[in-house]
Design a protein around this motif. Structure first.
Motif, PDB file in Angstrom:
ATOM      1  N   LEU A 179      38.916 -31.012   3.835  1.00 55.17           N
ATOM      2  CA  LEU A 179      40.085 -30.543   4.569  1.00 55.17           C
ATOM      3  C   LEU A 179      39.739 -30.194   6.014  1.00 55.17           C
ATOM      4  O   LEU A 179      40.562 -30.368   6.921  1.00 55.17           O
ATOM      5  N   GLY A 180      38.515 -29.698   6.238  1.00 53.14           N
ATOM      6  CA  GLY A 180      38.086 -29.423   7.605  1.00 53.14           C
ATOM      7  C   GLY A 180      37.977 -30.695   8.420  1.00 53.14           C
ATOM      8  O   GLY A 180      38.352 -30.736   9.597  1.00 53.14           O
ATOM      9  N   ALA A 181      37.474 -31.763   7.799  1.00 56.28           N
ATOM     10  CA  ALA A 181      37.393 -33.052   8.482  1.00 56.28           C
ATOM     11  C   ALA A 181      38.783 -33.593   8.786  1.00 56.28           C
ATOM     12  O   ALA A 181      39.024 -34.166   9.865  1.00 56.28           O
ATOM     13  N   LEU A 182      39.711 -33.402   7.847  1.00 56.02           N
ATOM     14  CA  LEU A 182      41.087 -33.840   8.071  1.00 56.02           C
ATOM     15  C   LEU A 182      41.705 -33.084   9.244  1.00 56.02           C
ATOM     16  O   LEU A 182      42.370 -33.684  10.116  1.00 56.02           O
ATOM     17  N   ALA A 183      41.482 -31.772   9.293  1.00 52.57           N
ATOM     18  CA  ALA A 183      42.003 -30.956  10.395  1.00 52.57           C
ATOM     19  C   ALA A 183      41.396 -31.381  11.724  1.00 52.57           C
ATOM     20  O   ALA A 183      42.094 -31.460  12.743  1.00 52.57           O
ATOM     21  N   SER A 184      40.100 -31.659  11.716  1.00 54.51           N
ATOM     22  CA  SER A 184      39.439 -32.115  12.946  1.00 54.51           C
ATOM     23  C   SER A 184      40.019 -33.448  13.407  1.00 54.51           C
ATOM     24  O   SER A 184      40.192 -33.679  14.610  1.00 54.51           O
ATOM     25  N   GLY A 185      40.333 -34.315  12.445  1.00 51.52           N
ATOM     26  CA  GLY A 185      40.953 -35.595  12.799  1.00 51.52           C
ATOM     27  C   GLY A 185      42.320 -35.411  13.429  1.00 51.52           C
ATOM     28  O   GLY A 185      42.659 -36.078  14.419  1.00 51.52           O
ATOM     29  N   PHE A 186      43.114 -34.498  12.863  1.00 52.49           N
ATOM     30  CA  PHE A 186      44.424 -34.188  13.443  1.00 52.49           C
ATOM     31  C   PHE A 186      44.271 -33.708  14.879  1.00 52.49           C
ATOM     32  O   PHE A 186      44.964 -34.165  15.789  1.00 52.49           O
ATOM     33  N   LEU A 187      43.357 -32.760  15.065  1.00 50.89           N
ATOM     34  CA  LEU A 187      43.169 -32.167  16.385  1.00 50.89           C
ATOM     35  C   LEU A 187      42.661 -33.207  17.382  1.00 50.89           C
ATOM     36  O   LEU A 187      43.132 -33.281  18.526  1.00 50.89           O
ATOM     37  N   LEU A 188      41.715 -34.028  16.938  1.00 52.25           N
ATOM     38  CA  LEU A 188      41.155 -35.052  17.824  1.00 52.25           C
ATOM     39  C   LEU A 188      42.202 -36.099  18.194  1.00 52.25           C
ATOM     40  O   LEU A 188      42.260 -36.550  19.353  1.00 52.25           O
ATOM     41  N   TYR A 189      43.047 -36.468  17.249  1.00 55.44           N
ATOM     42  CA  TYR A 189      44.095 -37.452  17.542  1.00 55.44           C
ATOM     43  C   TYR A 189      45.095 -36.879  18.549  1.00 55.44           C
ATOM     44  O   TYR A 189      45.530 -37.574  19.483  1.00 55.44           O
ATOM     45  N   GLY A 190      45.453 -35.600  18.367  1.00 53.29           N
ATOM     46  CA  GLY A 190      46.350 -34.962  19.324  1.00 53.29           C
ATOM     47  C   GLY A 190      45.738 -34.886  20.710  1.00 53.29           C
ATOM     48  O   GLY A 190      46.417 -35.129  21.722  1.00 53.29           O
ATOM     49  N   MET A 191      44.434 -34.573  20.774  1.00 47.77           N
ATOM     50  CA  MET A 191      43.748 -34.535  22.066  1.00 47.77           C
ATOM     51  C   MET A 191      43.699 -35.908  22.716  1.00 47.77           C
ATOM     52  O   MET A 191      43.837 -36.041  23.934  1.00 47.77           O
ATOM     53  N   SER A 192      43.498 -36.952  21.898  1.00 48.80           N
ATOM     54  CA  SER A 192      43.449 -38.313  22.455  1.00 48.80           C
ATOM     55  C   SER A 192      44.800 -38.718  23.036  1.00 48.80           C
ATOM     56  O   SER A 192      44.863 -39.416  24.051  1.00 48.80           O
ATOM     57  N   MET A 193      45.884 -38.272  22.427  1.00 50.88           N
ATOM     58  CA  MET A 193      47.211 -38.563  22.970  1.00 50.88           C
ATOM     59  C   MET A 193      47.420 -37.819  24.285  1.00 50.88           C
ATOM     60  O   MET A 193      48.038 -38.350  25.224  1.00 50.88           O
ATOM     61  N   LEU A 194      46.920 -36.579  24.352  1.00 51.82           N
ATOM     62  CA  LEU A 194      46.985 -35.848  25.615  1.00 51.82           C
ATOM     63  C   LEU A 194      46.215 -36.586  26.704  1.00 51.82           C
ATOM     64  O   LEU A 194      46.687 -36.719  27.842  1.00 51.82           O
ATOM     65  N   TYR A 195      45.049 -37.059  26.344  1.00 48.01           N
ATOM     66  CA  TYR A 195      44.233 -37.793  27.312  1.00 48.01           C
ATOM     67  C   TYR A 195      44.919 -39.092  27.734  1.00 48.01           C
ATOM     68  O   TYR A 195      44.886 -39.479  28.916  1.00 48.01           O
ATOM     69  N   GLY A 196      45.563 -39.758  26.786  1.00 46.84           N
ATOM     70  CA  GLY A 196      46.242 -41.005  27.110  1.00 46.84           C
ATOM     71  C   GLY A 196      47.379 -40.811  28.103  1.00 46.84           C
ATOM     72  O   GLY A 196      47.636 -41.674  28.950  1.00 46.84           O
ATOM     73  N   VAL A 197      48.067 -39.672  27.996  1.00 42.78           N
ATOM     74  CA  VAL A 197      49.197 -39.410  28.888  1.00 42.78           C
ATOM     75  C   VAL A 197      48.739 -38.871  30.236  1.00 42.78           C
ATOM     76  O   VAL A 197      49.231 -39.280  31.293  1.00 42.78           O
ATOM     77  N   THR A 198      47.775 -37.956  30.214  1.00 43.98           N
ATOM     78  CA  THR A 198      47.376 -37.271  31.449  1.00 43.98           C
ATOM     79  C   THR A 198      46.215 -37.955  32.156  1.00 43.98           C
ATOM     80  O   THR A 198      46.018 -37.747  33.356  1.00 43.98           O
ATOM     81  N   GLY A 199      45.401 -38.717  31.417  1.00 49.00           N
ATOM     82  CA  GLY A 199      44.253 -39.378  32.029  1.00 49.00           C
ATOM     83  C   GLY A 199      43.104 -38.446  32.338  1.00 49.00           C
ATOM     84  O   GLY A 199      42.211 -38.790  33.120  1.00 49.00           O
TER      85      GLY A 199
END
Length: 499
Positions: A179-199
């Motif tokens: 479950l910790g790995a799943l949570a980390s994946g959620f957080l990392l995916y959200g961060m990647s979307m932030l990076y994709g929008v803001t650069g």
């Protein structure tokens, strides 16, 4: 690397180098072992170098605590090319984390020794998890935040499953890891979307870009959902709480304390860095999500805890409800009093948690874990002082004066009322009244039930003295909370002004 870069990360470097030295030195340090005639010595009960590692770690933690306290009035600075920030908030939370780990090690020594778990690798893993908390608390970049989070979590997975002879412990470790790995994946995916929008991965640059109305709001909203979900997993709030009760119950009590105390401060820092320092322009999107998470946590946590007979499992659901209060303090944006009230709540909750699990470990002995209500029956008849300590801790968790839990809850409720969230304040009060039932049930069992078995107290005199001091602090800060509150408020103001 500039001079101020080295100054900013010096405590972290000291902790990292000292931990590596302790791991290697434990192999070469020989310790005297008292031999008992006719009893074969078990090498796992007396591992090489564990005493040296233990006492050196306590000295190291005391030094780090004083170092961070001395930095509270320092000017905020961003170092390591924008990856790391040192400010009043980070220094205060790091000092409290060092204190929490210091006290946890003192409480845990006898408990771990009785179960053949008092080994150098246990202490080294704890120090590595603490290093992860330091990095997480001071993260000024999405990459730093994620690395700190994983550095904190990975040693914890190993610690939960360290008692490999116990099926519950291994099962809890596997659940925590998955479950910790799943949570980390959620957080990392959200961060990647932030990076994709803001650069950018830099928190300050993301804040500036998010405030731009030309940014694709839909993608930002999706990224925010994943980030909040990942944060909710790490905080252990409803509906992402499924790992908390099993891990609390399955892990050895000493490990449960390590999970329940200091990491909560790092989780608060992560919440503050991402939502307030970075995504404040999107507060109209994340505020409703926090409101829902907080209400669900308060209701589900307190109601479910009533049905528990295992004290550790009960405290797990209690922790879920307590994190709901921390979330409520984050709803009053642009209010440093509300943020400081939330931080005060997190710090005082850790203080109370230390005493609660410390009492359970003192009441445990070799071959017996004090984990159920049955084990606390009639404690006042045999050990009235430890029953009083239990009473103080339960009153604090319930928010009953004059304990510090009352001052912490009152601060959050005042912040809600000031921000015109009166409905949320009413829900929080009702949930606290429900929670008071199972906390007072523990007091009733200790004071009014007949003993179910012979109570015995383990642990050194030093550990019992620290436990007594812990209870006194819970009462003293509850009666005079202004000092700690002003420290939290000053740290929050300095941090907000610096950012």
């Amino acid at each position: 690397m500039q001079a101020f870069d080295l100054y900013a990360v010096l405590p972290e470097l000291v902790l990292l180098l000292a931990t590596c030295v302790l791991l290697v030195a434990s192999v070469f340090v020989r310790e005297k072992v008292k031999s008992v005639p006719g009893v074969e010595q078990d090498i796992f009960h007396t591992p090489r170098g564990v005493g040296f590692v233990y006492f050196f770690s306590l000295i190291l933690l005391a030094y780090l605590f004083l170092a961070f306290i001395g930095r509270l009035s320092d000017v905020s600075l961003v170092a390591m090319n924008g990856l790391f920030q040192s400010d009043s908030l980070s220094n205060l939370l790091k000092a409290c984390s060092c204190g929490a780990v210091f006290v946890s090690l003192i409480y845990s020594k006898q408990y771990l020794s009785d179960r053949a778990l008092f080994r150098p690798d246990f202490i080294v893993l704890i120090l590595l998890a603490l290093l992860g908390q330091f990095v997480l608390i001071s993260g000024a970049n999405l990459l730093t935040l994620y690395l700190g989070l994983e550095l904190m979590a990975l040693p914890m997975y190993a610690l939960v499953a360290m008692r490999h002879s116990s099926e519950k412990s291994v099962e809890a470790g596997i659940k925590y890891f998955i479950l910790g790995a799943l949570a980390s994946g959620f957080l990392l995916y959200g961060m990647s979307m932030l990076y994709g929008v803001t650069g950018s991965l830099d928190l300050i640059e993301i804040f500036k870009t998010v405030a731009d109305p030309r940014v694709n709001h839909l993608v930002m909203a999706f990224g925010l959902v994943f980030i909040v979900a990942g944060l909710a997993f790490k905080l252990g709030v409803v509906p992402f709480h499924m790992w908390v009760p099993d891990v609390y119950q399955g892990a050895p009590t000493a490990v449960t304390l390590m999970i329940a105390a200091a990491p909560k401060l790092a989780a608060f820092a992560l919440l503050f860095r991402l939502l307030v320092n970075t995504l404040l322009p999107l507060m109209g999107d994340w505020q409703p999500m926090l409101v829902l998470l907080a209400i669900l946590s308060l209701v589900v946590g307190n109601v479910t805890a009533i049905a528990q007979t295992n004290v550790k499992r009960m405290l797990a659901y209690s922790a879920i409800a307590q994190m709901g209060f921390v979330l409520l303090g984050m709803l009053s944006v642009f209010d440093d009093h509300a943020f400081s009230a939330s931080m005060f709540y997190a710090i005082t909750y850790v203080l109370t948690t230390l005493g609660t699990f410390g009492l359970l470990m003192v009441l445990s002995r070799k071959g017996y874990d004090c984990e159920t209500l049955e084990g606390l029956k009639g404690l006042n008849k045999k050990h009235p002082w430890f029953a009083f300590i239990g009473l103080v801790m339960m009153f604090s968790l319930a928010g009953i004066p004059p304990t510090v839990g009352f001052a912490a809850k009152l601060g959050v409720l005042e912040a809600l009322v000031d921000a015109e969230h009166t409905f949320l304040a009413i829900i929080a009060v009702i949930a606290s009244l429900i929670g008071a039932f199972y906390y007072l049930r523990v007091v009733k069992v200790m004071y009014f039930d007949e003993p179910a078995h012979e109570h015995s107290v383990s642990g050194s005199g030093f550990a019992k003295g620290v436990l007594s001091l812990n209870a006194i602090l819970v009462l003293a800060i509850g009666m005079v909370p202004a000092t700690l509150m002003s420290i939290c408020l000053d740290a929050m103001r300095r941090t907000l002004l610096g950012s």
